[in-house]
Design a protein around this motif. Structure first.
Motif, PDB file in Angstrom:
ATOM      1  N   VAL A  20       0.819  -1.220   0.000  1.00  0.00           N
ATOM      2  CA  VAL A  20       0.000   0.000   0.000  1.00  0.00           C
ATOM      3  C   VAL A  20       0.850   1.266   0.000  1.00  0.00           C
ATOM      4  N   LEU A  21       2.135   1.146   0.337  1.00  0.00           N
ATOM      5  CA  LEU A  21       2.978   2.335   0.323  1.00  0.00           C
ATOM      6  C   LEU A  21       3.040   2.937  -1.069  1.00  0.00           C
ATOM      7  N   GLY A  46      -5.470   6.218  -1.771  1.00  0.00           N
ATOM      8  CA  GLY A  46      -4.443   5.477  -2.499  1.00  0.00           C
ATOM      9  C   GLY A  46      -4.108   4.160  -1.832  1.00  0.00           C
ATOM     10  N   ALA A  47      -4.066   4.158  -0.499  1.00  0.00           N
ATOM     11  CA  ALA A  47      -3.784   2.928   0.242  1.00  0.00           C
ATOM     12  C   ALA A  47      -4.866   1.890   0.000  1.00  0.00           C
ATOM     13  N   LEU A  48      -6.122   2.328   0.019  1.00  0.00           N
ATOM     14  CA  LEU A  48      -7.239   1.397  -0.168  1.00  0.00           C
ATOM     15  C   LEU A  48      -7.219   0.788  -1.570  1.00  0.00           C
ATOM     16  N   ALA A  79      -4.216  -1.599  -1.870  1.00  0.00           N
ATOM     17  CA  ALA A  79      -4.407  -2.818  -1.084  1.00  0.00           C
ATOM     18  C   ALA A  79      -5.357  -3.780  -1.790  1.00  0.00           C
ATOM     19  N   VAL A  80      -6.464  -3.265  -2.307  1.00  0.00           N
ATOM     20  CA  VAL A  80      -7.424  -4.117  -3.006  1.00  0.00           C
ATOM     21  C   VAL A  80      -6.810  -4.689  -4.285  1.00  0.00           C
ATOM     22  N   ALA A  81      -6.059  -3.852  -5.022  1.00  0.00           N
ATOM     23  CA  ALA A  81      -5.404  -4.338  -6.243  1.00  0.00           C
ATOM     24  C   ALA A  81      -4.395  -5.434  -5.925  1.00  0.00           C
ATOM     25  N   ALA A  82      -3.588  -5.235  -4.886  1.00  0.00           N
ATOM     26  CA  ALA A  82      -2.611  -6.248  -4.491  1.00  0.00           C
ATOM     27  C   ALA A  82      -3.306  -7.532  -4.047  1.00  0.00           C
ATOM     28  N   VAL A 114      -9.348  -8.411   3.899  1.00  0.00           N
ATOM     29  CA  VAL A 114      -8.046  -8.257   4.560  1.00  0.00           C
ATOM     30  C   VAL A 114      -7.418  -6.927   4.160  1.00  0.00           C
ATOM     31  N   ALA A 115      -7.514  -6.579   2.880  1.00  0.00           N
ATOM     32  CA  ALA A 115      -6.954  -5.313   2.397  1.00  0.00           C
ATOM     33  C   ALA A 115      -7.600  -4.122   3.087  1.00  0.00           C
ATOM     34  N   VAL A 116      -8.921  -4.155   3.232  1.00  0.00           N
ATOM     35  CA  VAL A 116      -9.627  -3.064   3.913  1.00  0.00           C
ATOM     36  C   VAL A 116      -9.190  -2.974   5.370  1.00  0.00           C
ATOM     37  N   THR A 117      -9.030  -4.129   6.016  1.00  0.00           N
ATOM     38  CA  THR A 117      -8.602  -4.136   7.425  1.00  0.00           C
ATOM     39  C   THR A 117      -7.199  -3.581   7.584  1.00  0.00           C
ATOM     40  N   VAL A 118      -6.336  -3.881   6.632  1.00  0.00           N
ATOM     41  CA  VAL A 118      -4.975  -3.336   6.661  1.00  0.00           C
ATOM     42  C   VAL A 118      -5.018  -1.813   6.652  1.00  0.00           C
ATOM     43  N   VAL A 119      -5.879  -1.247   5.808  1.00  0.00           N
ATOM     44  CA  VAL A 119      -5.997   0.214   5.754  1.00  0.00           C
ATOM     45  C   VAL A 119      -6.521   0.754   7.088  1.00  0.00           C
ATOM     46  N   LEU A 120      -7.445   0.038   7.711  1.00  0.00           N
ATOM     47  CA  LEU A 120      -7.942   0.434   9.031  1.00  0.00           C
ATOM     48  C   LEU A 120      -6.813   0.491  10.052  1.00  0.00           C
TER      49      LEU A 120
END
Length: 294
Positions: free
Chosen positions: A51-52, A68-70, A73-76, A185-191
């Motif tokens: 996400v960086l 941008g992080a969201l 993260a979803v793309a990854a 998981v990606a959304v939680t990472v951004v949280l």
């Protein structure tokens, strides 16, 4: 502790930080349980560090770094999920590559962005005290989306987490729900980035759920305990870091690590004692043997 409670009544930023920790603990407990049960912590780590790149690009082009992080993260998550399903032998290599490429892209964008961005550094290393009040609404919305999705598809996620082949035989669209789980998981990472930064995010995502797994074996029970434990750890870490003026994120992680180690030792001793008790009871009840005989 008294000093922290007094400061909590006086300073709005501390109350905002406390609420941010509580909101983050919801995603941490619910989605972290799936990460632990399905053993995809390494995949979550790849998503977190990629996400960086999205954050750096968003800052460079003048957008909100969280957006941008969201997106990153979803793309990854989707890329990792598709490759894992199609070419499972290359999964670890791909995760490592996305991990490194995402961070490299982010560093390049940061280097080309004029000036120094304290906000971006706080996302990288975590600073819960700098969470803006407006971001609480975003975190609450993300939490609501996570919980509603898990409630609606609880049985499907349960099947995919424990036995993908059986789920496929029962007609569950495994590919869809696996990719959806990685997006959650990606959304939680951004949280969690808001609270501890992307470098420490995996620890807070997995440790509360792992501690819960020492004592309960139902998915719902793990989620409930992990959520409560995440709330307690973020609140206690914030309180402990306030007096000595320590970084709150690392304090939370060290506290979570200590709780995990103690829980692992205690659960190991409990299981060993229970096994000895069951073994002794079996020997005592065996035909032709007394409790005193070897």
């Amino acid at each position: 502790m008294t000093e922290f409670l007094n400061a909590l009544t006086e300073h709005a930023f501390l109350r905002t930080a406390l609420l941010a920790g509580l909101l983050a603990s919801i995603g941490c407990g619910v989605i972290g349980t799936y990460v632990v049960v399905k053993r995809i912590a390494f995949l979550a780590g790849g998503i977190a560090h990629s996400v960086l790149g999205g954050m750096g690009a968003a800052l460079y082009y003048g957008f909100d770094p969280l957006l941008g992080a969201l997106l990153a993260a979803v793309a990854a998550a989707l890329i990792i999920g598709v490759v894992r399903l199609a070419w499972s032998a290359q999964e670890d290599t791909l995760v490592g590559a996305i991990w490194a490429i995402g961070m490299a892209i982010g560093i390049l964008y940061i280097a080309k962005t004029p000036g120094y961005s304290a906000d971006l550094m706080s996302y990288l290393f975590g600073n819960i005290l700098l969470v803006p009040r407006r971001d609480l609404w975003l975190m609450a919305g993300l939490d609501l989306g996570l919980v509603l999705t898990v409630v609606l598809f609880y049985r499907q996620f349960l099947a995919v987490s424990f036995d993908e082949e059986f789920a496929r035989l029962r007609g569950v669209p495994v590919t869809f729900f696996y990719l959806l789980l990685l997006c959650l998981v990606a959304v939680t990472v951004v949280l969690l980035i808001q609270v501890v930064g992307l470098i420490l995010v995996i620890a807070l995502l997995t440790l509360p759920a792992a501690v819960a797994g020492h004592w309960v074996h139902s998915l719902g029970g793990m989620m409930g305990i992990a959520t409560l434990l995440g709330a307690a750890l973020t609140s206690a870490g914030l309180a402990l870091s306030y007096g000595p003026d320590l970084p709150a994120g690392p304090t939370m992680i060290l506290l979570a690590g200590a709780v995990y180690v103690l829980s692992a030792l205690a659960s190991g001793l409990y299981r060993a004692r229970r096994a000895r008790r069951v073994s002794g009871s079996g020997r005592a009840n065996a035909p032709g043997l007394s409790a005193d005989e070897p």
